[in-house]
Design a protein around this motif. Structure first.
Motif: not given
Length: 260
Positions: A139-141, A144-148, A182-183, A240-242
């Motif tokens: 989840a942490a990984t 971080a990937q979503v933030a980028r 992104r999907g 990836v959910p909120e």
């Protein structure tokens, strides 16, 4: 003796008897045979259950002794050193471990392990809404990937027994490559994990007095080389959910942690 009960007894006890014999666990096979006959004849034998309990240490001793013999045979003679009976023993042990995984609360690695016994293509994928996003390290990984805006693959690994580590994730995902992209409806996470046995590694499952219950991965690797197990790569996919799912762990692992 009804034919239906006799057929059921053979269906249930027969595979166990053959598998125990393949491990040279003779007394265990005799116990299962006696239990099957008692069931088929509608008889009652109050001594069978306590006898079975008393036989457990001996059966574990016979198993560990046989593991040592087979491991040495493979180390010196390679996969060809295993006979058909030996390969059946290892193949059956793979299924027993899968069943134990379900019972102990490790459904993901149980499915992965069971699928090794079925010939198929070398790529599989599962769509999930919870696992492995419920594993904190994953989840942490992903966060971080979503933030980028996406990224990866990033390799994650777990050490068995490491403080704060997840046994559920370590058994099902170790190691895994996590990527996010992104999907159509948002970000999608993919976790690719090789499902195979890579060589000699004695995994200690527990201790029974002076006896260590060990699973030697080298035997399963030899079964792979002989075509009795079919390795593959599994991809876990999830939107990836909120709100990420809460951390997950096997009930048995939580119980052990609470007792320590």
């Amino acid at each position: 003796m009804s034919r239906a009960r006799a057929a059921l007894a053979v269906l249930v006890a027969g595979p166990w008897v053959l598998w125990l014999l393949s491990w040279h666990i003779w007394l265990g096979a005799v116990w299962w045979t006696a239990t099957a006959v008692t069931f088929a004849r509608r008889e009652r034998r109050d001594w069978l259950l306590p006898l079975g309990v008393l036989l457990v240490p001996w059966c574990v001793w016979r198993y560990t002794a046989r593991v040592t013999v087979l491991t040495e045979a493979v180390r010196h003679g390679g996969a060809a050193a295993l006979s058909v009976v030996d390969l059946f023993a290892v193949w059956g042990l793979n299924l027993v471990m899968a069943a134990a995984g379900f019972v102990l609360g490790f459904p993901e690695v149980a499915v992965e392990t069971a699928l090794l016994t079925v010939p198929r293509g070398d790529e599989l994928s599962f769509t999930s809404t919870r696992f492995p996003l419920c594993e904190p390290k994953v989840a942490a990984t992903v966060r971080a990937q979503v933030a980028r805006g996406g990224g990866g693959p990033e390799r994650l690994a777990w050490r068995y027994g490491e403080p704060g580590s997840s046994w559920r994730a370590a058994l099902a995902l170790n190691p895994v490559e996590v990527s996010t992209h992104r999907g159509p409806k948002g970000f999608v996470m993919e976790a690719r994990v090789p499902v195979d046995y890579r060589g000699f590694y004695p995994l200690v499952l527990g201790e029974l007095g002076p006896l260590r219950v060990v699973v030697e991965e080298g035997l399963f690797h030899a079964a792979q080389e002989r075509g009795w197990l079919s390795p593959y790569t599994l991809t876990w996919r999830a939107e990836v959910p909120e709100d990420y799912p809460p951390p997950c762990e096997a009930w048995s692992a939580r119980l052990v942690q609470s007792l320590l």
